[in-house]
Design an enzyme around this catalytic site. Structure first.
Site, PDB file in Angstrom:
ATOM      1  N   ARG A  92       0.816  -1.209   0.000  1.00 37.78           N
ATOM      2  CA  ARG A  92       0.000   0.000   0.000  1.00 37.78           C
ATOM      3  C   ARG A  92       0.850   1.260   0.000  1.00 37.78           C
ATOM      4  O   ARG A  92       1.922   1.303   0.555  1.00 37.78           O
ATOM      5  CB  ARG A  92      -0.918   0.025   1.225  1.00 37.78           C
ATOM      6  CG  ARG A  92      -2.012  -0.982   1.180  1.00 37.78           C
ATOM      7  CD  ARG A  92      -2.779  -0.982   2.460  1.00 37.78           C
ATOM      8  NE  ARG A  92      -3.598   0.203   2.596  1.00 37.78           N
ATOM      9  CZ  ARG A  92      -4.147   0.566   3.730  1.00 37.78           C
ATOM     10  NH1 ARG A  92      -3.970  -0.130   4.815  1.00 37.78           N
ATOM     11  NH2 ARG A  92      -4.891   1.640   3.795  1.00 37.78           N
ATOM     12  N   GLY A 115      -3.707  -3.695  11.902  1.00 35.97           N
ATOM     13  CA  GLY A 115      -3.575  -3.704  10.444  1.00 35.97           C
ATOM     14  C   GLY A 115      -4.402  -2.601   9.810  1.00 35.97           C
ATOM     15  O   GLY A 115      -4.832  -1.656  10.474  1.00 35.97           O
ATOM     16  N   CYS A 116      -4.639  -2.713   8.527  1.00 38.00           N
ATOM     17  CA  CYS A 116      -5.430  -1.723   7.796  1.00 38.00           C
ATOM     18  C   CYS A 116      -6.737  -1.464   8.518  1.00 38.00           C
ATOM     19  O   CYS A 116      -7.506  -2.384   8.795  1.00 38.00           O
ATOM     20  CB  CYS A 116      -5.692  -2.222   6.384  1.00 38.00           C
ATOM     21  SG  CYS A 116      -6.857  -1.212   5.455  1.00 38.00           S
ATOM     22  N   PHE A 117      -7.003  -0.203   8.815  1.00 39.54           N
ATOM     23  CA  PHE A 117      -8.145   0.100   9.680  1.00 39.54           C
ATOM     24  C   PHE A 117      -9.512  -0.077   9.035  1.00 39.54           C
ATOM     25  O   PHE A 117     -10.526  -0.124   9.716  1.00 39.54           O
ATOM     26  CB  PHE A 117      -8.032   1.469  10.338  1.00 39.54           C
ATOM     27  CG  PHE A 117      -7.733   2.665   9.446  1.00 39.54           C
ATOM     28  CD1 PHE A 117      -7.988   2.676   8.083  1.00 39.54           C
ATOM     29  CD2 PHE A 117      -7.178   3.813  10.026  1.00 39.54           C
ATOM     30  CE1 PHE A 117      -7.722   3.795   7.309  1.00 39.54           C
ATOM     31  CE2 PHE A 117      -6.913   4.953   9.252  1.00 39.54           C
ATOM     32  CZ  PHE A 117      -7.190   4.937   7.895  1.00 39.54           C
TER      33      PHE A 117
END
Length: 332
Positions: A8, A123-125
């Site tokens: 990302r 991790g990715c929210f």
């Protein structure tokens, strides 16, 4: 100059180029692509994004979303020193005040009397938030933001550069009479790989580190006791950061809200079903086996085992494919 990123990427583009310029060529190796060298801005970008005009977010944000799926910023394996962090700003994130939760309909900032707050990072929210708002009862609101860092009021791009010390987090406002902190804690552990250090899945960097931040001694005891139990179950060291929310008062506070378009992102039209979390498929041991003395009755789980058998996080971060509405009481 060209700069290559993997996983990302969170960049504010100084000059907007056609979206195709930010896509990998057919011949590019998976997960690697090139984008022009860019700079981070020192101020919030102007935006009028609200829950009702998500599709109309500025092009700069749409390109950022494309990079979310295809790139990877930061990548730092060591937390930046506070004195080296970006300076930040006094201005709070625009458009948060007065905004309602896209799914639950409640004010994002309010904490009703008698309600509690939990803040964690795994991790990715985007996916982390969705898992919690879908719990069947007691969740007043969930929000995503930047926590446990050193820069006041960071932007998305700044936090994900690794230069602010923040990790992508979730803030939960909940009614402890309807949902136990232990249930939120269990979802946290089971929804990611807490042994993966500075990253989660393909997302690498201090901005993706696992963490749980306590507001009182009971939360602390429960977090630490559950960590010890889950570590034994996984058979390898857990790297989750555990700290008091008050530890960050000297940096302006533990929590800063993310931009409005990130809030309940996965529930909004046009959202990309991205999630980097790595659930291990290991259920947390029965509460009675690890509960601290004196807390068993007060913090007993409210969700029955039948809920977890049907709805527990599964390998592959399956939550992104689940319905947006909370799980119905009586459906398990």
């Amino acid at each position: 100059m060209m700069k290559v990123f993997t996983r990302r990427s969170y960049l504010l583009l100084g000059t907007l180029a056609p979206a195709a310029a930010f896509l990998p060529s057919r011949g590019a190796s998976r997960g690697v692509f090139a984008v022009p060298e860019v700079r981070l801005t020192s101020a919030f970008p102007k935006t009028t994004t609200t829950n009702n005009n998500f599709r109309n977010q500025q092009p700069i944000r749409m390109i950022g979303s494309i990079l979310d799926l295809l790139g990877g910023g930061g990548g730092n394996s060591e937390l930046i020193a506070p004195e080296k962090a970006l300076p930040g700003r006094a201005q709070k994130m625009p458009n948060i005040s007065g905004t309602k939760h896209y799914v639950l309909g409640n004010d994002l900032e309010e904490v009703p009397e008698g309600f509690k707050v939990a803040v964690f990072a795994n991790g990715c929210f985007w996916g982390s938030e969705k898992g919690i708002w879908r719990l069947p009862e007691g969740i007043h609101s969930t929000t995503v933001g930047y926590c446990a860092g050193f820069t006041p009021n960071p932007t998305y791009e700044e936090a994900c550069s690794g230069l602010t010390g923040h990790t992508e987090g979730v803030r939960v406002v909940y009614d402890p009479s309807k949902v136990s902190f232990v249930d939120i804690l269990r979802w946290f552990w089971e929804a990611h790989d807490p042994t993966s250090g500075m990253g989660q899945g393909n997302d690498r960097g201090t901005q993706y580190r696992s963490g749980f931040y306590y507001f009182d001694d009971e939360q602390k005891q429960l977090i630490e006791a559950s960590k010890e139990a889950y570590e034994k179950q996984l058979g390898r060291p857990i790297t989750t950061e555990i700290a008091a929310a008050s530890d960050y008062d000297k940096y302006g506070g533990l929590w800063y809200f993310a931009e409005v378009y990130h809030q309940q992102y996965l529930a909004k039209p046009g959202a990309r079903p991205y999630c980097s979390a790595q659930p291990q498929g290991v259920p947390l041991a029965d509460f009675d086996t690890w509960a601290p003395e004196g807390l068993k009755e007060k913090h007993a789980p409210t969700l029955p085992e039948s809920f977890w058998k049907k709805n527990a996080p599964r390998r592959g971060c399956s939550v992104v494919q689940e319905p947006n509405e909370p799980i119905a009481v009586g459906s398990f």
